[in-house]
Design an enzyme around this catalytic site. Structure first.
Site, PDB file in Angstrom:
ATOM      1  N   CYS A  86       0.835  -1.195   0.000  1.00  0.00           N
ATOM      2  CA  CYS A  86       0.000   0.000   0.000  1.00  0.00           C
ATOM      3  C   CYS A  86       0.878   1.258   0.000  1.00  0.00           C
ATOM      4  O   CYS A  86       1.541   1.538  -0.983  1.00  0.00           O
ATOM      5  CB  CYS A  86      -0.984  -0.055   1.167  1.00  0.00           C
ATOM      6  SG  CYS A  86      -2.399   1.060   0.985  1.00  0.00           S
ATOM      7  N   HIS A 196      -3.427  -5.830   0.834  1.00  0.00           N
ATOM      8  CA  HIS A 196      -2.833  -6.102   2.146  1.00  0.00           C
ATOM      9  C   HIS A 196      -2.847  -7.597   2.473  1.00  0.00           C
ATOM     10  O   HIS A 196      -3.765  -8.080   3.152  1.00  0.00           O
ATOM     11  CB  HIS A 196      -3.606  -5.353   3.230  1.00  0.00           C
ATOM     12  CG  HIS A 196      -3.392  -3.883   3.244  1.00  0.00           C
ATOM     13  ND1 HIS A 196      -2.384  -3.283   3.966  1.00  0.00           N
ATOM     14  CD2 HIS A 196      -4.047  -2.878   2.615  1.00  0.00           C
ATOM     15  CE1 HIS A 196      -2.434  -1.966   3.796  1.00  0.00           C
ATOM     16  NE2 HIS A 196      -3.434  -1.694   2.971  1.00  0.00           N
ATOM     17  N   GLU A 198      -1.132  -9.152   4.625  1.00  0.00           N
ATOM     18  CA  GLU A 198      -0.957  -9.364   6.066  1.00  0.00           C
ATOM     19  C   GLU A 198      -2.280  -9.410   6.818  1.00  0.00           C
ATOM     20  O   GLU A 198      -2.337  -9.869   7.965  1.00  0.00           O
ATOM     21  CB  GLU A 198      -0.057  -8.270   6.663  1.00  0.00           C
ATOM     22  CG  GLU A 198      -0.699  -6.909   6.858  1.00  0.00           C
ATOM     23  CD  GLU A 198      -0.726  -6.023   5.622  1.00  0.00           C
ATOM     24  OE1 GLU A 198      -1.011  -4.816   5.764  1.00  0.00           O
ATOM     25  OE2 GLU A 198      -0.463  -6.539   4.512  1.00  0.00           O
TER      26      GLU A 198
END
Length: 223
Positions: A86, A196, A198
């Site tokens: 990002c 994302h 994660e």
């Protein structure tokens, strides 16, 4: 796997990234502050998401000029793996580590939702745990994720296999050219992506599709 997470004013996804790296590698990453000019001996450096310096000037423009970035550039030149997610992707582009540019979303709105990604290149150190052409789920949350590159640059990255993920099944959230969601450098050790991973690594997240990216890097480093 020894890893490091960069911390800058305005980044707000560092704790998510630290948690993901700790759970998957079994080792908590070290954290690196903006003013540091030396980075410990690590296998992976991650610049997480957020809004570094309030996105003033351009997203990532100020962060790319902080002292820590020269240290990251030096490590990347020596083959250390670097991941930007990002705002981290935006910073890597602004620092010249990745080609292209990231512009305002075509909708001119902040987008926060789940999208689909196609694995375009499953032979990278970040994608070996996936199958070529596999479609995975991943969340996005950004206002300036519209990837653009001029014709020559676009032809080069497409031809060199530097496009790693594309938005799939009509889920492009930002208008990125060729549905590009992630690109890497020619050497293959620096990856930038808007989604994302994660935030989708375990059952509590509603799925683990993002886990493969970190597991891939871990397997390559451990080999």
């Amino acid at each position: 796997m020894k890893s490091a997470v960069v911390q800058l004013p305005g980044l707000n996804r560092d704790r998510d990234m630290i948690a993901a790296l700790t759970k998957i590698s079994g080792q908590p990453p070290v954290t690196i502050w903006q003013t540091e000019t030396e980075i410990p001996d690590v296998d992976l450096i991650v610049i997480p998401g957020g809004f570094s310096y309030g996105d003033y000037l351009r997203c990532g423009a100020i962060a790319a000029r902080m002292p820590v970035m020269q240290a990251i550039i030096d490590k990347a030149s020596k083959g250390v793996k670097v991941l930007g997610v990002c705002n981290g992707f935006q910073i890597l582009v602004e620092a010249g580590l990745l080609p292209g540019a990231l512009m305002r979303n075509s909708s001119l709105k902040f987008v926060c939702r789940e999208i689909k990604l196609e694995v375009v290149n499953a032979e990278t150190d970040f994608t070996r745990a996936y199958a070529q052409g596999q479609v995975i789920r991943c969340p996005v949350a950004h206002h300036d994720g519209n990837y653009f590159a001029d014709d020559a640059t676009l032809a080069a990255i497409e031809g060199n296999g530097q496009v790693v993920f594309r938005y799939a099944e009509g889920t492009n959230p930002n208008g990125s050219i060729n549905d590009i969601a992630a690109v890497m450098n020619e050497k293959g050790n620096v990856l930038g992506m808007m989604p994302h991973p994660e935030n989708l690594i375990e059952a509590a997240h509603g799925g683990s599709d993002g886990r493969g990216l970190f597991a891939s890097a871990l397997d390559v480093i451990a080999a």
